[in-house]
Design an enzyme around this catalytic site. Sequence first.
Site, PDB file in Angstrom:
ATOM      1  N   ASP A 199      -4.547  45.507  17.158  1.00 20.34           N
ATOM      2  CA  ASP A 199      -3.953  46.878  17.193  1.00 20.34           C
ATOM      3  C   ASP A 199      -2.583  46.732  16.751  1.00 20.34           C
ATOM      4  O   ASP A 199      -1.374  47.582  18.081  1.00 20.34           O
ATOM      5  CB  ASP A 199      -4.547  48.185  17.554  1.00 20.34           C
ATOM      6  CG  ASP A 199      -4.511  49.277  16.351  1.00 20.34           C
ATOM      7  OD1 ASP A 199      -3.613  49.902  15.132  1.00 20.34           O
ATOM      8  OD2 ASP A 199      -4.510  50.530  16.840  1.00 20.34           O
ATOM      9  N   ASP A 216      -1.988  49.313  25.262  1.00 17.42           N
ATOM     10  CA  ASP A 216      -3.613  50.055  24.554  1.00 17.42           C
ATOM     11  C   ASP A 216      -4.350  48.779  23.923  1.00 17.42           C
ATOM     12  O   ASP A 216      -4.432  48.244  22.557  1.00 17.42           O
ATOM     13  CB  ASP A 216      -3.246  50.917  23.662  1.00 17.42           C
ATOM     14  CG  ASP A 216      -4.514  51.501  22.752  1.00 17.42           C
ATOM     15  OD1 ASP A 216      -5.450  51.088  23.431  1.00 17.42           O
ATOM     16  OD2 ASP A 216      -4.138  52.734  22.039  1.00 17.42           O
TER      17      ASP A 216
END
Length: 324
Positions: A199, A216
């Site tokens: 991502d 993340d």
Amino acid sequence: MSHPYSALSPDVIMTAIERLGIQPDNEPFALNSYENRVLMFRDEEGHRRIVKFYRPQRWSKEAIQEEHDYLDELDAGGVPVGKAWRNADGVSLHEHAGLSFALFDYCAGQAPELDNPEHLFAMGQLIGRMHAVARRGSFQHRPSLSVIDGMLAAQQQVLSSGHLTRHQQRAYERISKQLMDSVANALPASLELIRCHGDCHLGNVLGRETHFSLVDFDDCLMAPAVQDIWMLLAVDEPQAQRAQLSELSEGYEESLTFPDHQLALVELLRSYRLMRHSAWLVQRWDDPAFPLAFPWFANSGYWDQQIRQLEQQHQQVGTPKWLA
């Protein structure tokens, strides 16, 4: 049925952190995160930390642990990342009130500017170093990207959601099938998969000047290397895309050969993400955070726009103009 996060009160959050032997100096405040609950706080020494409460039943404990171990591997390999904190026993994944959670290093800064050649070169360096480490092993508990299976699952989630009118259902079913057929025809018979961030967009890159960190890794998976590159490219701007690729590839090649041969996958991966995003909103709509963050999703006009986007994307698949 109450939502899994309904019990995540400020008291529960504070107690979870304190049980690790860390005393927050202030009440943690929420950061922009919807899939998990992510908060920032200062400890008694004034250091900023991140606490993440994982969405129940999304990942197995083995998959989450593999994420943490990969972050350690990247950090040891000189790749700046927000790695998970470990206690004196080396444990990084913790439990409290029926929720799995972890603490992470805080990474300061801002997102890179994708019209800044120096930032693009630095991003190429960062991703290249990450992929050099990624190629040393493979995930055993994390998923592997399956484009058609993911698109088909997304289509079924949307069509069975009850969010579309009858007319929109017919239109969505028609164009999504056409798009999936075109993507299936364009996909190569086999793909080289490596450990990817998964991502890698501007919201997950932080830094200053030309020093950036990746944060993340919740969606890390086995995927083509270009999965960590295409989201940094301008949409429908061939000249800008060529200029961006020039800088990204130059920085990347300080560690590895740039995966030019995978650039034909960009529009296929964009198609996958476009369909998966709508299905994600459908799947999470019972989470009170989602109607607050995405109020426009409840409007019928969203699906008219989504159908138009899929039609436009169908035209793009197989004919990525910026590669011409």
